[in-house]
Design a protein around this motif. Structure first.
Motif, PDB file in Angstrom:
ATOM      1  N   ASP A  42      29.353  33.748  25.733  1.00 36.34           N
ATOM      2  CA  ASP A  42      28.227  32.929  25.277  1.00 36.34           C
ATOM      3  C   ASP A  42      28.675  31.690  24.496  1.00 36.34           C
ATOM      4  O   ASP A  42      27.996  31.233  23.590  1.00 36.34           O
ATOM      5  N   PHE A  43      29.820  31.143  24.875  1.00 36.76           N
ATOM      6  CA  PHE A  43      30.291  29.890  24.272  1.00 36.76           C
ATOM      7  C   PHE A  43      29.674  28.690  24.982  1.00 36.76           C
ATOM      8  O   PHE A  43      29.370  27.684  24.366  1.00 36.76           O
ATOM      9  N   LEU A  44      29.510  28.820  26.304  1.00 38.87           N
ATOM     10  CA  LEU A  44      28.923  27.726  27.078  1.00 38.87           C
ATOM     11  C   LEU A  44      28.194  28.276  28.290  1.00 38.87           C
ATOM     12  O   LEU A  44      28.363  29.434  28.656  1.00 38.87           O
ATOM     13  N   GLN A  45      27.379  27.425  28.901  1.00 41.14           N
ATOM     14  CA  GLN A  45      26.682  27.754  30.138  1.00 41.14           C
ATOM     15  C   GLN A  45      26.840  26.585  31.095  1.00 41.14           C
ATOM     16  O   GLN A  45      26.897  25.429  30.669  1.00 41.14           O
ATOM     17  N   ARG A  46      26.890  26.897  32.363  1.00 39.24           N
ATOM     18  CA  ARG A  46      26.914  25.854  33.392  1.00 39.24           C
ATOM     19  C   ARG A  46      25.476  25.428  33.656  1.00 39.24           C
ATOM     20  O   ARG A  46      24.620  26.266  33.939  1.00 39.24           O
ATOM     21  N   VAL A  47      25.192  24.152  33.526  1.00 38.85           N
ATOM     22  CA  VAL A  47      23.857  23.623  33.803  1.00 38.85           C
ATOM     23  C   VAL A  47      23.750  23.363  35.304  1.00 38.85           C
ATOM     24  O   VAL A  47      22.785  23.768  35.956  1.00 38.85           O
ATOM     25  N   ILE A  81      19.820  32.026  34.458  1.00 40.96           N
ATOM     26  CA  ILE A  81      21.021  32.619  35.060  1.00 40.96           C
ATOM     27  C   ILE A  81      20.866  34.128  35.176  1.00 40.96           C
ATOM     28  O   ILE A  81      21.191  34.718  36.206  1.00 40.96           O
ATOM     29  N   ASP A  82      20.335  34.767  34.139  1.00 43.05           N
ATOM     30  CA  ASP A  82      20.115  36.211  34.184  1.00 43.05           C
ATOM     31  C   ASP A  82      19.136  36.589  35.293  1.00 43.05           C
ATOM     32  O   ASP A  82      19.324  37.590  35.988  1.00 43.05           O
TER      33      ASP A  82
END
Length: 93
Positions: A42-47, A81-82
């Protein structure tokens, strides 16, 4: 830490893994694996392709109101994403 230096005021990084690989002089395959770990932690997410968002809970500079908006955006990315992962699992059954 290097990623934090690349993010804009909206906690976004606008670079593909290929570009990041060249920027850091790091193998793309290893970088891809590292990004997968960072997403799991949970440091980053791909947009989308070439766009990543750093978790505003981890790093942010600006007003509390702006931070709240970014947190809402980041959390909505996680939900999206989930939902895609859940749908993919259900279709695989």
């Amino acid at each position: 830490l290097l990623l934090l230096n690349l993010m804009d005021k909206n906690n976004k990084i606008f670079m593909t893994l290929e570009e990041l690989s060249k920027e850091f002089d790091y193998p793309k395959t290893t970088l891809s694996s590292n990004f997968s770990d960072l997403k799991k932690r949970d440091f980053l997410q791909r947009v989308k392709n070439g766009e990543y968002m750093i978790n505003p809970s981890i790093s942010y500079s600006g007003s509390k109101m702006d931070r709240r908006k970014l947190l809402d955006e980041y959390n909505s990315l996680k939900v999206k994403i989930d939902n895609v992962k859940k749908k993919t699992r259900e279709e695989g059954l």
